[in-house]
Scaffold this motif. Structure first.
Motif, short mmCIF file in Angstrom:
data_model
loop_
_atom_site.label_atom_id
_atom_site.label_comp_id
_atom_site.label_asym_id
_atom_site.label_seq_id
_atom_site.Cartn_x
_atom_site.Cartn_y
_atom_site.Cartn_z
N ASP A 718 0.80 -1.22 0.00
CA ASP A 718 0.00 0.00 0.00
C ASP A 718 0.84 1.27 0.00
O ASP A 718 0.29 2.37 -0.13
N ALA A 719 2.14 1.15 0.19
CA ALA A 719 3.00 2.32 0.34
C ALA A 719 3.04 3.13 -0.96
O ALA A 719 2.80 2.59 -2.05
N PRO A 720 3.32 4.43 -0.86
CA PRO A 720 3.46 5.22 -2.08
C PRO A 720 4.48 4.59 -3.02
O PRO A 720 5.58 4.18 -2.61
N ALA A 721 4.12 4.49 -4.28
CA ALA A 721 5.00 3.83 -5.25
C ALA A 721 6.27 4.64 -5.50
O ALA A 721 7.34 4.09 -5.74
N LEU A 722 6.16 5.95 -5.43
CA LEU A 722 7.30 6.83 -5.67
C LEU A 722 7.21 8.01 -4.72
O LEU A 722 6.22 8.73 -4.72
N THR A 723 8.23 8.20 -3.91
CA THR A 723 8.30 9.37 -3.04
C THR A 723 9.54 10.16 -3.42
O THR A 723 10.66 9.66 -3.32
N LYS A 724 9.34 11.39 -3.85
CA LYS A 724 10.45 12.24 -4.28
C LYS A 724 10.61 13.35 -3.25
O LYS A 724 9.64 14.00 -2.87
#
Length: 774
Positions: A718-724
């Motif tokens: 469920d985690a964000p697929a991409l965190t910038k």
């Protein structure tokens, strides 16, 4: 994925062996001794760092005799005096600052954890995102002083002027002859010198930094954590120790009436069952609530024995505490005038003359910290002394509380701080350590008290439940001319003082009275909210409910006025300026995270900038697939500025996922960008967890949740697929500010604003849960 990528090398070290060396070894020759007068207070010597550090209990310490030791082989050992929660601030970033100014070779540096002793090490209370912002300058002074002492020792040995020598990369060089001496060969002579006056120190030019600001230093404990060698609260063992679990009152304020231990004593391994003294909240700080302890030869037997206990409780005054009813009370409090904590202009008159008034109400439930490592402590009280091993965020404070509880001088109490396995504020409260101390004193042997996950969820110091109501008056040109924000939430002060029922200055200063909007008429009020459970600080504290309400409402205003949410946010923030709200805040109710205003004013230019950076990097306004939406939120907390843009995908059945998160953070001068980025990423995970699932509810005074099946965490799927992560760069002259807590508040409103953009459904009450299900 991060925008920052580095390659790291790290060498770990046995803390026990190093402590033995520090205590008894002849090799570590630059060792701790009593600090000279005047060496305790740092941040006082360079005006730009004359921050709130000096206002904290015991201030700060900058003496290398306290923090640095050097062996004959040149190994540099640096003491980490604050607790390590996994962020890397205590055991990586702060020692790295010392090593930088010392010009030590990081490959030859080891880190050892201090005991709890604030007289020696300065303030050790590891919360409030203060570690780097308060200790950056003291640790620079510590490293620079140690470097100068080594240079002085070399000059004496060579019989040359001090200007003829220079410390560089673990050696001191004679500029004229080219001769070199290693740090290890000079350490004994250097250790005999007094710390030089701070005004005689020189600091490295930031352009010459090898570690600070580079991201080249990986977290010290990473290898041991990865391979399972790191020592946490439950890992330490002492000869002859026993294990205990405690049945605590199911309702805060409840008391033990009687218990039957006959069945518990039949469990193999159970040795004893006894009542544990308790103190009844509110107003009892971190003292244990009492109960019945089962003592056994292993934790499993103790748990089985507890399950067999038959206990009669008096539930006390909070036995009717009910979350549904209490929510109604809080919401009612926000619908009527409350205690005025900020009054700028005349919001009431402006509301009456407004063309339109827009109103919304928001709700945040109680939250539990649920750190991956539940509380645990091992304590041995014997022969007029106490020795403890525990994962605590406040080593010095815990030591002091143990001394008070046991009526011992502080120098008879030794507190060893283990790695925390997460804290988020829960492990600032040392009730579990005090429980173990009470049992050890009674039994005369080392006792380890272990909390289960159920104990942790049901007996915590919870984040406050809150109701928020915001009204905005809009004139005929669709300009916001009035803002009224009412907030009702139980106060943390209730943990320390019975009868406290309004938010304190430090709580309203977290996103309520300090909102820096360019609006002529602003009024903020708080409603009465008596506490019915233990309330404690939680990562980012009251910025969570205040920030959620304010940033959600900004997006609601944008929709009501047919504006772009980002443009609406920037318009409300207004032009770059110093937003000095102090004169509009009620007497004694202004709070700037304990920092001096001149060093940390509210700078709307920096708030605007992070919003613009996050939006630009996220591609604000780009074409999105069906069912997707973007939301934005920006918030100042712990004197840092953070903006987050969340892209959400909402499936036809209401299930949400997060393809991308962009967060811009302006934390002033930063020491370790890799650690900054990691904490921002962690905030995205935690923010999504709290927004989707976080809720502690009460019925008949009892917590209804018990473990991760009903107090869920975001899992990997469920985690964000991409965190910038986008870090705003600053020179050293821009004061360092908080990192651990500031990224959390903007996440939930950005997510919920994105959900509205995707679905047209507004989420005003957290957690989201099944609100979107169809």
């Amino acid at each position: 994925m991060l925008q920052i990528a580095r390659t790291y090398v790290v060498e770990n070290v046995s803390r026990r062996n190093l402590l033995k060396g520090l205590a008894f070894g002849s090799g570590l020759v630059l060792m701790a001794r009593l600090m000279p007068t005047g060496a305790r207070a740092a941040g006082m010597h360079e005006e730009q760092y004359a921050t709130g550090a000096t206002g904290m209990p015991h201030g700060t310490v900058n003496d290398p005799h306290v923090f640095v030791s050097i062996a004959p082989d040149g190994t540099v050992t640096i003491v980490a005096a604050r607790a390590e929660m996994g962020t890397g601030a205590a055991r990586t970033s702060l020692p790295m600052i010392v090593a930088e100014e010392l010009d030590a070779d990081w490959a030859r540096v080891k880190v050892v954890q201090s005991v709890g002793n604030e007289t020696r090490y300065g303030n050790q209370d590891t919360d409030g995102s203060r570690s780097v912002r308060h200790f950056l300058q003291p640790m620079r002074e510590c490293g620079a002083a140690a470097r100068l002492m080594l240079e002085m020792a070399a000059a004496q040995r060579w019989g040359v002027d001090l200007s003829e020598v220079e410390a560089r990369n673990h050696e001191v060089m004679n500029k004229s002859s080219g001769a070199r001496i290693g740090y290890g060969d000079l350490a004994a002579a250097a250790a005999a010198l007094a710390m030089p006056p701070v005004d005689k120190l020189t600091f490295k030019d930031p352009s010459k930094y090898r570690y600070i600001g580079t991201g080249n230093v990986q977290i010290v404990d990473l290898y041991n954590i990865t391979v399972g060698k790191a020592g946490y609260g439950a890992d330490h063992r002492e000869p002859g120790q026993v294990y205990a679990v405690i049945a605590r009152p199911p309702v805060v304020g409840g008391k033990l009436v009687s218990f039957d231990a006959s069945e518990a004593m039949k469990v193999p391994g159970v040795d004893r069952v006894l009542a544990v003294r308790g103190w009844q909240p509110p107003g009892t700080k971190f003292l244990p609530v009492g109960g019945v302890a089962v003592v056994a030869r292993n934790t499993g037997a103790a748990i089985k024995g507890r399950e067999a206990l038959k206990i009669v409780w008096d539930d006390g005054p909070n036995k009717t505490y009910d979350s549904v009813a209490y929510r109604a009370e809080l919401e009612s409090a926000t619908r009527s005038p409350g205690q005025v904590v900020r009054n700028q202009g005349d919001a009431d008159a402006a509301m009456k003359s407004a063309t339109r008034v827009i109103t919304a109400e928001y709700y945040i439930p109680h939250l539990a910290h649920a750190a991956m490592e539940p509380p645990a402590a091992l304590v041995h009280v014997a022969d007029g002394q106490c020795e403890a091993w525990a994962p605590v965020q406040s080593p010095g404070g815990t030591r002091d509380d143990l001394a008070k509880l046991l009526n011992l001088p502080a120098d008879k109490v030794t507190l060893h701080t283990t790695l925390l396995g997460g804290g988020f504020g829960r492990k600032s409260k040392c009730d579990y350590v005090l429980e173990a101390a009470l049992l050890s004193k009674e039994l005369g042997k080392p006792v380890q008290v272990q909390w289960t996950r159920e104990d942790d969820i049901r007996n915590s110091f919870y984040h406050a439940v809150a109701a928020e109501r915001i009204e905005a008056g809009v004139d005929s040109s669709n300009k916001v001319v009035a803002w009224r924000h009412r907030s009702a939430a139980p106060t943390i002060i209730s943990t320390f003082k019975a009868g406290a029922d309004h938010q304190a200055a430090f709580e309203v200063g977290m996103g309520l009275v300090d909102v820096p909007f360019d609006i002529a008429n602003i009024r903020c009020e708080t409603g009465a909210a008596p506490a019915h459970t233990r309330i404690g600080w939680f990562r980012s504290v009251y910025n969570i409910p205040h920030g959620f309400a304010v940033q959600s409402f900004v997006a609601e205003l944008a929709h009501a006025l047919n504006r772009d949410p980002k443009d609406m946010l920037l318009e409300l923030i207004g032009p770059p300026r110093i937003a000095d709200v102090r004169s509009t805040v009620a007497k004694d109710m202004f709070w700037d995270y304990g920092e001096p205003w001149d060093s940390y004013p509210i700078d709307t230019g920096r708030l605007r900038h992070v919003a613009e950076v996050a939006a630009d990097q996220a591609g604000w306004g780009r074409q999105l697939p069906p069912g997707h939406g973007m939301g934005i939120a920006a918030h100042r907390s712990f004197v840092s500025y953070v903006a987050t843009v969340v892209e959400v995908a909402v499936a036809k059945d209401g299930t949400i996922s997060v393809p991308r998160v962009d967060t811009a953070i302006d934390c002033g001068f930063h020491v370790n960008p890799e650690r900054v980025a990691s904490q921002v990423e962690g905030a995205a995970i935690m923010g999504l967890t709290l927004a989707k699932y976080g809720e502690i509810t009460f019925r008949d005074g009892r917590v209804q949740q018990s473990n991760f099946h009903d107090y869920q965490m975001v899992r990997m799927i469920d985690a964000p697929a991409l965190t910038k992560v986008h870090i705003v760069q600053h020179p050293f002259e821009v004061h360092a500010s908080g990192v651990g807590e500031p990224p959390l508040p903007p996440f939930a409103p950005a997510l919920c604003n994105a959900i509205f953009a995707a679905t047209g459904k507004r989420v005003r009450s957290l957690p989201i849960g099944s609100q979107l299900k169809v």
